[in-house]
Design an enzyme around this catalytic site. Structure first.
Site, PDB file in Angstrom:
ATOM      1  N   ARG A 153       0.614  -3.205  -1.557  1.00  0.00           N
ATOM      2  CA  ARG A 153       0.780  -1.753  -1.648  1.00  0.00           C
ATOM      3  C   ARG A 153       1.768  -1.261  -0.613  1.00  0.00           C
ATOM      4  O   ARG A 153       1.823  -1.772   0.512  1.00  0.00           O
ATOM      5  CB  ARG A 153      -0.548  -1.037  -1.410  1.00  0.00           C
ATOM      6  CG  ARG A 153      -1.532  -1.121  -2.554  1.00  0.00           C
ATOM      7  CD  ARG A 153      -2.703  -0.182  -2.324  1.00  0.00           C
ATOM      8  NE  ARG A 153      -3.296  -0.357  -1.019  1.00  0.00           N
ATOM      9  CZ  ARG A 153      -3.993   0.591  -0.384  1.00  0.00           C
ATOM     10  NH1 ARG A 153      -4.137   1.786  -0.913  1.00  0.00           N
ATOM     11  NH2 ARG A 153      -4.513   0.353   0.808  1.00  0.00           N
ATOM     12  N   SER A 163      -3.394  -9.076   6.292  1.00  0.00           N
ATOM     13  CA  SER A 163      -4.808  -9.460   6.385  1.00  0.00           C
ATOM     14  C   SER A 163      -5.017 -10.970   6.405  1.00  0.00           C
ATOM     15  O   SER A 163      -5.784 -11.525   5.608  1.00  0.00           O
ATOM     16  CB  SER A 163      -5.575  -8.842   5.212  1.00  0.00           C
ATOM     17  OG  SER A 163      -5.379  -7.453   5.206  1.00  0.00           O
ATOM     18  N   ASP A 201      -6.538  -5.852   8.122  1.00  0.00           N
ATOM     19  CA  ASP A 201      -7.233  -4.849   7.303  1.00  0.00           C
ATOM     20  C   ASP A 201      -8.572  -4.445   7.920  1.00  0.00           C
ATOM     21  O   ASP A 201      -9.024  -3.308   7.776  1.00  0.00           O
ATOM     22  CB  ASP A 201      -7.447  -5.355   5.869  1.00  0.00           C
ATOM     23  CG  ASP A 201      -8.178  -6.688   5.798  1.00  0.00           C
ATOM     24  OD1 ASP A 201      -8.313  -7.358   6.838  1.00  0.00           O
ATOM     25  OD2 ASP A 201      -8.593  -7.076   4.690  1.00  0.00           O
TER      26      ASP A 201
END
Length: 914
Positions: A536, A600, A654
């Site tokens: 994203r 992450s 994350d």
């Protein structure tokens, strides 16, 4: 020749006249399809009433749970004894079910017609008969399981346990037996014989026995029907509809005891004066009214009452009734059947009437034969209407437009009456045209069925033992969870110390995030989020002050497998391509915005904008990345493209983003937890405890990377063979062992391995491993969440499994759901044990007796799984009772969190410059 034709014409005319006369006389016994559909609807309503806990006490159709939860699947084997009490004879059976699926039974019958002694005497008699049978078959030295067919309404609490006998039916009226436990009575009677060792393992109704016997030959059989001395039906009902029994998983056979249908007056409009007279003269007036209109025990008497009244009115036998016609019970069902035979029916009628000292004319014989036809036809019609109600309920339970099923059927009336079966089949198919029904005649069903129920119970017990053995390693005791918590605490400490950090499995990586949001952050920020199969790019606008808010705009891009497992350069070029598309989409390509990069994967950071990849997880395997600074790799890719420039302020995990997002709403949030595709925790640690970073003042967020916990073998005692198979087949064998037991990436694969093992043992999918089950990754963790949903009926579970190419039975679905539950529960408990170690450490570091703290949580497993979050919370509370932990669901931690970290870093940087 003319005379012959004239005679035939005369006989035909005579027959038509007599039939019309009888039809007019018995008009109320001739039921149209509309009336039968109405009866069907009334019976459906009574079924619902009988299944309801509050309405059952007033229901006439008692819908008794039998605790028979499974039909034969063909794998039953062994020797079994059965006794059968319920009709005009007592019978004992030895049933042998062989390994190759064939079965043979030996039958011994002893007359026990209308036993009218005391209750204890009846069961002593049954025990004596069984002993004689065992001596005859040389079985006294063997210890065999015993099934008991008891064809009277009973209140059962288990398969082998009866609370009490509700009522005698079928002319039985044994004193002192009603309201007693019949299984206990039989056991006491058997115990008097010291030379045999038997125990009753199952008590079933003859109707259930019929269904089970036919179910062994045809696995579509899920209805049992008796039409004989008595009448009754049973069928497999969904547990979720049975209020009388705890639990809503699977199915259970319901003994409808439909003979009492109408005892509340629901059929009074259909009952004739003859039905009322018959009832008044019976042993149980006002009871079993439906049975008295259907079963062979009463139809002969019904015919007698009709003939007697017609005679008294001068319509038969010149108005002269014999003593025999005036005597109750002189016309039996065998006479009715004989009179209705196709060719010899009229001659049989004449013979029978003559034996009754009546002197019938030809017209009388025709009329009497038609009376018999109307009475038996009404019986078949009423039986068909009630059976159609059951078939409709089965079809609706399965949510099918059209259903194919089998009805197992037994009883003298069905088997011996010349036209009954054909009439019943025809009417049923007319009333339920959307059901393709096969009627399967049972052979020794009521007795053999008890043995089959016992055999199924034996099979299920053996299967239960195997399933329990397979799932036992997933059941973690409180003591084991405390051990896990303590080991996690030890590994946390190792990761913080300079001398042990290199060898620690929990890496305790400094993030250089030294503050949480204070509400003064503002501005526009870009955020990148790479952590799974999707990537994203976000534009985040933060406003401060009284109108504090965060606005986000984002676009999702897929990362193909070939990119995930290609080269590092290809991966970062793809990321930059996605950024370029987003900047153009938002119209901000020329702006040099501060950027936070949520990455992450385990990174060792030297500062907030420098992160060296320790190792890939979650299926990524891009080359030339491990040991490299991912921020530098991103900057290089931006330079190669040479279209835009960005100010990369922070590389974050994350988990840290999750903590920061929740910290923006709740200043008490100092822990971040991810329970999704991967599993990880971060928390704010006192700088004085972090030996691997210079400085003692303040706090820093530590990214634990706890997924590697256990890579040194410290939790091998709780790893199962299935965990090891999943690990060995993964992209990183021997690494991230804790994560492979707790995260969504792997739980589905653990379930698949268990299902394969259970199928190999013949416990699932008929022992057949389908091609789809062989495919790694076919069982995604989202299916666990769907299958374990409390709102999901087993029918829907079966549909999910069918989508996966797994053709499951109801029993298979229950086992699959249980396997999913064991795997996900263990994951939540292990996650809770790890988290308990961290909150306990926080409490001790603060030096308080009681700690109040908030954990920011994100991840699909926590959010979407129906039970994971509850089990996690319960485990933390159990293992850290002095910590009051609030769980706060994160709102886009990896995107919004990255922007907030960037904003906090900018704020702290500006403060430092001043």
């Amino acid at each position: 020749m003319f005379a012959v034709h004239l005679l035939a014409f005369h006989f035909t005319k005579l027959k038509e006249d007599q039939i019309k006369k009888v039809d007019r006389y018995l008009y109320h016994m001739r039921l149209s399809d509309d009336v039968l559909l109405d009866v069907m609807a009334r019976f459906q309503a009574e079924m619902v009433k009988g299944l309801g806990k509050d309405t059952n006490p007033t229901a006439t159709v008692k819908m008794l749970p039998t605790f028979v939860r499974s039909l034969p699947d063909g794998s039953e084997k062994g020797d079994f004894l059965a006794v059968d009490l319920g009709g005009s004879q007592f019978r004992a059976h030895q049933v042998k079910v062989s390994d190759d699926g064939k079965q043979s039974s030996q039958l011994e019958s002893r007359a026990c017609r209308f036993f009218c002694g005391r209750g204890g005497g009846l069961f002593d008699y049954v025990a004596d008969c069984l002993l004689d049978f065992m001596e005859t078959k040389n079985l006294k030295h063997k210890k065999l399981p015993l099934g008991f067919t008891f064809s009277f309404p009973c209140k059962q609490t288990k398969l082998e346990e009866v609370r009490f006998l509700l009522a005698w039916t079928k002319h039985f009226k044994v004193r002192g037996a009603q309201d007693t436990d019949v299984v206990s009575s039989l056991r006491k009677a058997l115990q008097k014989h010291k030379d045999i060792d038997l125990d009753v393992l199952a008590l079933v109704n003859d109707t259930v026995g019929t269904m089970m016997t036919c179910g062994y030959d045809d696995q579509r059989c899920e209805v049992g029907l008796i039409i004989g001395t008595g009448t009754n039906a049973c069928y497999m009902e969904e547990m979720r509809h049975i209020d009388l029994v705890e639990g809503d998983e699977g199915r259970m056979c319901i003994n409808t005891e439909w003979g009492a249908f109408g005892d509340d007056g629901a059929l009074d409009d259909l009952r004739t004066e003859f039905d009322r007279e018959l009832d008044l003269g019976s042993l149980n007036p006002g009871k079993q009214l439906f049975e008295k209109m259907i079963s062979s025990l009463y139809l002969g008497e019904l015919v007698r009452l009709i003939l007697l009244k017609m005679t008294k009115e001068g319509l038969l036998f010149n108005g002269k009734a014999s003593t025999a016609l005036l005597t109750k019970g002189k016309i039996e069902m065998k006479h009715v059947s004989a009179m209705e035979k196709y060719k010899e029916g009229l001659s049989n009628t004449k013979e029978i009437l003559t034996e009754l000292n009546l002197f019938p004319s030809e017209e009388d014989c025709i009329a009497v034969q038609h009376v018999c036809t109307i009475v038996s036809f009404r019986s078949a019609n009423l039986c068909a209407a009630a059976l159609a109600a059951i078939l409709t309920r089965l079809r609706e339970n399965k949510k099918l437009l059209r259903m194919r099923t089998t009805v197992g059927i037994d009883g003298g009336l069905y088997k011996t009456h010349p036209q009954y079966a054909k009439r019943l089949h025809k009417v049923v198919r007319r009333l339920v045209p959307n059901c393709d029904v096969r009627f399967l005649l049972s052979v020794s069903g009521s007795g053999k069925g008890a043995a089959m129920v016992t055999a199924v119970a034996y099979r299920l017990a053996a299967q239960r033992k195997q399933i329990d053995a397979a799932l036992a390693p997933f059941l973690l005791s409180l003591e084991t969870l405390r051990e896990v918590k303590n080991k996690m605490r030890t590994e946390l400490e190792y990761g913080l110390k300079r001398e042990t950090q290199a060898s620690a499995t929990v890496k305790m990586l400094p993030t250089y995030v030294c503050g949480t949001p204070d509400g003064t952050e503002k501005g526009k920020f870009l955020a990148l989020d790479l952590g799974g199969t999707n990537f994203r790019v976000l534009l985040v606008k933060i406003r401060s002050g009284r109108r504090r808010s965060v606005q986000m705009y984002n676009k999702i891009f897929a990362i193909p497998l070939e990119i995930m497992q290609g080269t590092g350069e290809e991966l970062f070029d793809h990321i930059v391509q996605c950024i370029a598309d987003f900047l153009e989409y938002m119209g901000i390509k020329g702006a040099r915005l501060p950027l936070g990069f949520t990455f992450s994967f385990p990174c060792r950071q030297a500062s907030i904008d420098k992160g060296t990849l320790v190792g890939w997880t979650k299926g990524f395997k891009a080359t030339d990345c491990e040991g490299e600074d991912v921020v530098d790799m991103l900057r290089e890719a931006i330079r190669r493209r040479n279209e835009f420039d960005l100010d990369i302020v922070a590389v974050v995990n994350d988990t840290v983003g999750t903590m920061m997002t929740c910290g923006y709403e709740d200043p008490n949030c100092e822990i971040g937890l991810i329970a999704g595709t991967g599993s990880n925790v971060c928390y704010m640690e006192d700088m004085k405890n972090i030996e691997i970073v210079e400085g003692n003042e303040g706090k820093m967020c530590i990214n634990t990377e706890w997924g590697g916990f256990g890579d040194n073998g410290c939790i091998d005692n709780i790893r199962t063979k299935y965990d090891k198979e999943v690990d060995e087949g993964s992209l990183n064998p021997g690494k991230q062992r804790y994560e492979k037991m707790t995260s969504g990436m792997y739980l589905g694969e653990i379930v698949r391995q268990i299902l394969i093992d259970l199928t190999k043992q013949g416990l699932l999918f008929r022992g057949q491993i389908s091609e789809s089950l062989r495919k790694r990754g076919i069982f995604e963790t989202k299916f666990l969440s769907q299958i374990e949903s409390d709102r999901l009926a087993l029918l829907q579970v079966r549909r999910i499994l069918q989508q996966l190419g797994l053709d499951s039975t109801c029993e298979d679905s229950i086992i699959v759901k249980e396997v999913c539950g064991a795997v996900s529960r263990r994951a939540a408990q292990l996650c809770g044990a790890g988290l308990a170690a961290i909150v306990e450490k926080k409490r001790e570091d603060r030096g308080v007796d009681h700690l109040q703290i908030t954990v920011g949580v994100d991840g699909t497993l926590y959010k979407l799984h129906p039970h994971f979050s509850r089990v996690l919370r319960e485990t933390v509370k159990e293992l850290a009772p002095q910590c009051d932990v609030t769980f706060m669901l994160s709102e886009d931690g990896s995107g919004k969190g990255a922007a907030l970290i960037t904003a906090v870093a900018k704020r702290l940087h500006n403060v430092g410059q001043k």
